[in-house]
Design an enzyme around this catalytic site. Structure first.
Site, PDB file in Angstrom:
ATOM      1  N   HIS B 100       0.836  -1.213   0.000  1.00  0.00           N
ATOM      2  CA  HIS B 100       0.000   0.000   0.000  1.00  0.00           C
ATOM      3  C   HIS B 100       0.862   1.251   0.000  1.00  0.00           C
ATOM      4  CE1 HIS B 100       0.358   0.823   4.415  1.00  0.00           C
ATOM      5  NE2 HIS B 100       0.413  -0.489   4.510  1.00  0.00           N
ATOM      6  N   ASP B 102      -0.395   4.368   0.793  1.00  0.00           N
ATOM      7  CA  ASP B 102      -0.852   5.390   1.753  1.00  0.00           C
ATOM      8  C   ASP B 102      -0.140   5.166   3.082  1.00  0.00           C
ATOM      9  OD1 ASP B 102      -2.299   2.932   2.100  1.00  0.00           O
ATOM     10  OD2 ASP B 102      -3.701   3.984   3.413  1.00  0.00           O
ATOM     11  N   GLU B 168      -5.178   1.545   2.613  1.00  0.00           N
ATOM     12  CA  GLU B 168      -4.991   0.455   3.573  1.00  0.00           C
ATOM     13  C   GLU B 168      -5.128   0.951   5.007  1.00  0.00           C
ATOM     14  OE1 GLU B 168      -3.310  -2.622   6.128  1.00  0.00           O
ATOM     15  OE2 GLU B 168      -2.600  -0.569   5.984  1.00  0.00           O
ATOM     16  N   GLU B 169      -4.581   2.121   5.278  1.00  0.00           N
ATOM     17  CA  GLU B 169      -4.601   2.643   6.647  1.00  0.00           C
ATOM     18  C   GLU B 169      -5.969   3.206   7.024  1.00  0.00           C
ATOM     19  OE1 GLU B 169      -2.308   1.727   8.320  1.00  0.00           O
ATOM     20  OE2 GLU B 169      -0.350   1.915   7.357  1.00  0.00           O
ATOM     21  N   ASP B 199       4.132  -6.492   4.102  1.00  0.00           N
ATOM     22  CA  ASP B 199       3.533  -5.393   4.876  1.00  0.00           C
ATOM     23  C   ASP B 199       3.469  -5.764   6.356  1.00  0.00           C
ATOM     24  OD1 ASP B 199       2.253  -2.974   5.441  1.00  0.00           O
ATOM     25  OD2 ASP B 199       0.267  -3.751   4.953  1.00  0.00           O
ATOM     26  N   HIS B 449       3.060   3.137  12.459  1.00  0.00           N
ATOM     27  CA  HIS B 449       1.882   3.757  13.107  1.00  0.00           C
ATOM     28  C   HIS B 449       2.247   4.620  14.315  1.00  0.00           C
ATOM     29  CE1 HIS B 449      -1.372   0.914  11.325  1.00  0.00           C
ATOM     30  NE2 HIS B 449      -0.320   0.975  10.547  1.00  0.00           N
TER      31      HIS B 449
HETATM   32 ZN   LIG Z   1       0.942  -1.505   6.258  1.00  0.00          ZN
HETATM   33 ZN   LIG Z   2      -0.029   0.345   8.571  1.00  0.00          ZN
END
Ligand SMILES: [Zn+2]
Ligand SMILES: [Zn+2]
Ligand SMILES: [Zn+2]
Ligand SMILES: [Zn+2]
Lengths: 480, 480
Positions: B100, B102, B168-169, B199, B449
């Site tokens: 992803h 994003d 995705e987030e 990921d 994150h």
């Molecule tokens: Zn991720």
């Molecule tokens: Zn993530």
């Protein structure tokens, strides 16, 4: 002999529109004390009030209260104090009145039907606007009383001392010390013979009341922490002891669904109910439907009015307010909060000493946490406390007010207590050593602090008469 | 016979600076999918990725995914899909890779030591920046693999299908249906022989892993309401049944301090632990100190690594996330919230069927609430659920990846599961019917994150080699 108030009353009636216009001007100033960006509006409102009273010949002062604690770049709004007539009239009683010129926050988007800072009067005479009932209406009531006496050519019956603050809705920052200092010999409020505060509400909508008691409030935080930072529940769920789990269990042990506080020893601090006190409650103008209407539901604890009034006024209660540090937004977030702080408060009543309550709370919370055998850390502490207050309703300050109610509203007022706290009440009592009366203008449906706050036109106009009549009866009431 | 990868590896090493520069360019685009105002940056990042791959000769498409559900004024960022080489080479396996483009939100003021959208490489080779490890590093890894093959003059060993998304987030809005549709006969992904997702992260910092299992997640809300609006605890405390009291008690009954879920029947849904499975955990490169370091505390549930890994991977867990509608700010507010919604989720494992979990949860919560005999109203519901996933680590997709790890990192990888969910994994498995491999690039300390997210230079550069080597081993691994 009852004072002849007819000419004062007539003048109030004939100036009603001007008094509503004055309230409209005041409501238009968004004097939100909680909002830094509105600080200049709070000051503006204080200056508006001062100017109105100066125009009427009062001796007014705007007294600086210093910087706002914790926000040292912000000057507190001044205490607007005054005396009317400007020169003390010897031989007359001196009454110190208190009110506040700041208001709660309000935005149309909160759900108001009208613009909160535009007074909107509907066809039933309900005057909507932030501050209408809390507390600009009552504060302007005193201004209107002075003006009406002048227009009616009626001699002002007392020496009026005024204390209006601009931070009441934000904890009355800076005011306590100021009041204590100004009540000392040689200071502004030194010669007060009694105090009158108009900043509360009738119990219902039909019958006025005089309020002689308030519960105290002790506000606590339970802080539980473990991990160094918030965690992802996928990665750490099932491997870490979670502070929220512990906090929820500890908070869940404080009180039950029927409001029964679970902290041992707490109820033993409460003054026993006497037969005499018990008999007072059945006469109060209050019904269970009043409760259900103001609750907006039938989720009361008790089925009887007497128990409900005692639950509100003379017994302690414990409310869980919320949790800081946990996920509180709409939607779904899979966080394990690292540190959570539960907030709760206990409403206290005679004879609960705040420090005794604190120690019962602290040891109970620590015991409950210890039972969990958690590796997390607990910290329980008092955020603030204010003591309960009970005055004598047999004092001349109250008997005068009762006569004024009967004169204006044609009914004897209920003598009530309240479940909430108005900390300044106790400050005035302690600083002056004199009797303090709470004399409400608005009714139970006024929605102070909520959306669509209002003051009924009738409560405002008759309320002006009430405040004025009170001063007349106070002037001639024998010492009790 | 092991493929000769030397020339590819040398090219990766000699182009390392250019690959870091590519990552720097990508990190500089703040493609935050959760932030409406950044939507154009998300699209920009997708276009950047597409252009880079097109320059290398890949056949790329930006596929619109429609409007964002619930925010119909917003177009979703496209799925950037592609094929390399542009024309399918018959006789070679086709590998579908996912990533992803994003990223999570980030602001310097959150506590970052460097600007989050400027890649900052320190003297230990730690490359800080939002998206560095999640998931721009791995996504660019595939780009770098293609470029290195071209520069080294090494034949590309497989047909590569690419699926890169930009939401995705924020819940991979719109992607599931797209994947399902594109895996159908005649569609873009129809001929995938296996799937590889990069990921996730190593379990620690030293030893690579291949991931073959994920827990599922069922997220619930418990809504308790009573009064028509928020109440003042002074006025109503002791007379109203408070939703927070009930909610706290119900939430407090779900799980204990040691993570033991209190819902009867729940553990009976869990696949029993076999002797064979039990023996796997002791060999995993993981220590209790790894846990304590990532927790930032010693507040773990178990003292042993095996129990901790099982607690994370193969047993369910229940976390209380927070409460919506209650007071959640700093400070003190004496509100009785009228309606509060408790949020919690259960991480699920084989063989827990989500709907069976739901019905156990619903009936337990209803029972607990019924025990309170409250007049308030309860509503308990599922917000969303994603099922657990377990793949076969004996499949050629995994054995090839294991060989690649050994070639690049000189060590056999751990075969791991994860406690969290990556819902797209299950979607790919179900849509393709093929084996799915999770092949992480970054390590456990990368702080995806969180503030100060980073990817180690070594993990990035060796990771590029790993992804390339994986494709070579995949090309020649016998069918398993
Ligand atoms: Zn991720
Ligand atoms: Zn993530
Ligand atoms: Zn007020
Ligand atoms: Zn107020």
């Amino acid at each position: 002999m009852a004072p002849n108030l007819d000419s004062f009353f007539q003048t109030v009636d004939s100036n009603a529109d001007a008094f509503i216009e004055r309230l409209r001007q005041a409501v238009a100033i968004p004097s939100i004390s909680a909002d830094e960006a509105r600080r200049q509006d709070v000051v503006k409102m204080g200056m508006f009030l001062k100017a109105q009273l100066e125009t009427l010949g009062a001796k007014m002062e705007a007294r600086p209260l210093g910087k706002q604690p914790g926000k040292e770049h912000l000057e507190l709004p001044p205490a607007v104090i005054g005396r009317y007539p400007a020169k003390k009239q010897e031989g007359k009683r001196t009454i110190l009145v208190y009110g506040h010129y700041d208001v709660q926050p309000a935005e149309k988007s909160d759900g108001w039907n009208t613009e909160p800072f535009e007074l909107s009067v509907d066809d039933k005479g309900r005057m909507y606007g932030r501050g209408s009932t809390d507390d600009k209406g009552p504060v302007l009531g005193w201004v209107n009383v002075i003006e009406s006496h002048q227009k009616a050519g009626v001699d002002f019956p007392v020496n009026l001392l005024m204390c209006f603050e601009g931070m009441e809705e934000y904890g009355s920052e800076g005011l306590d010390d100021f009041i204590v200092a100004e009540c000392k010999p040689g200071k502004f409020f030194e010669d007060a013979d009694a105090v009158c505060i108009s900043d509360n509400y009738w119990l219902g909508t039909e019958k006025p009341c005089l309020t002689y008691g308030l519960r105290g409030c002790s506000y606590y935080s339970i802080e539980i922490s473990g991990p160094g930072q918030d965690l992802h529940s996928g990665v750490f769920g099932g491997t870490a002891q979670e502070p929220m789990t512990d906090l929820t269990r500890v908070m869940g042990s404080l009180v039950d669904t029927n409001g029964k506080i679970q902290i041992p020893g707490l109820y033993e601090l409460v003054a026993p109910l006497t037969k005499e006190e018990q008999s007072l409650y059945s006469n109060i103008a209050f019904t269970m439907d009043n409760l259900y209407e103001s609750l907006g539901s039938k989720t009361g604890i008790f089925d009887k009015k007497e128990e409900t009034l005692m639950g509100r006024w003379r017994y302690p209660s414990l409310s869980l307010h919320g949790i800081e540090g946990a996920f509180s937004q709409p939607g779904a977030k899979t966080v394990i909060p690292a540190k959570v702080t539960g907030k709760f408060s206990i409403r206290t009543v005679p004879d609960m000493e705040p420090h005794e309550v604190d120690s019962l709370v602290f040891s109970y919370v620590k015991d409950q946490f210890a039972k969990l055998s958690s590796k997390n850390k607990l910290n329980v502490f008092l955020q603030h406390s204010g003591k309960w207050w009970v005055a004598s309703p047999n004092h001349w300050n109250f008997t005068a007010a009762a006569k004024a109610v009967e004169k204006v509203w044609k009914i004897k007022p209920d003598l009530t207590r309240e479940g909430g706290s108005i900390p300044v009440t106790l400050t005035f009592e302690q600083a002056t050593g004199k009797n303090v009366l709470l004399l409400p203008m608005g009714s139970s449906t006024d929605a102070a602090h909520s959306i669509n706050e209002k003051l009924d036109r009738k409560n405002y106009i008759e309320g002006i008469k009430l405040l004025g009549a009170y001063l007349h009866y106070v002037a001639e009431e024998p010492t009790s």
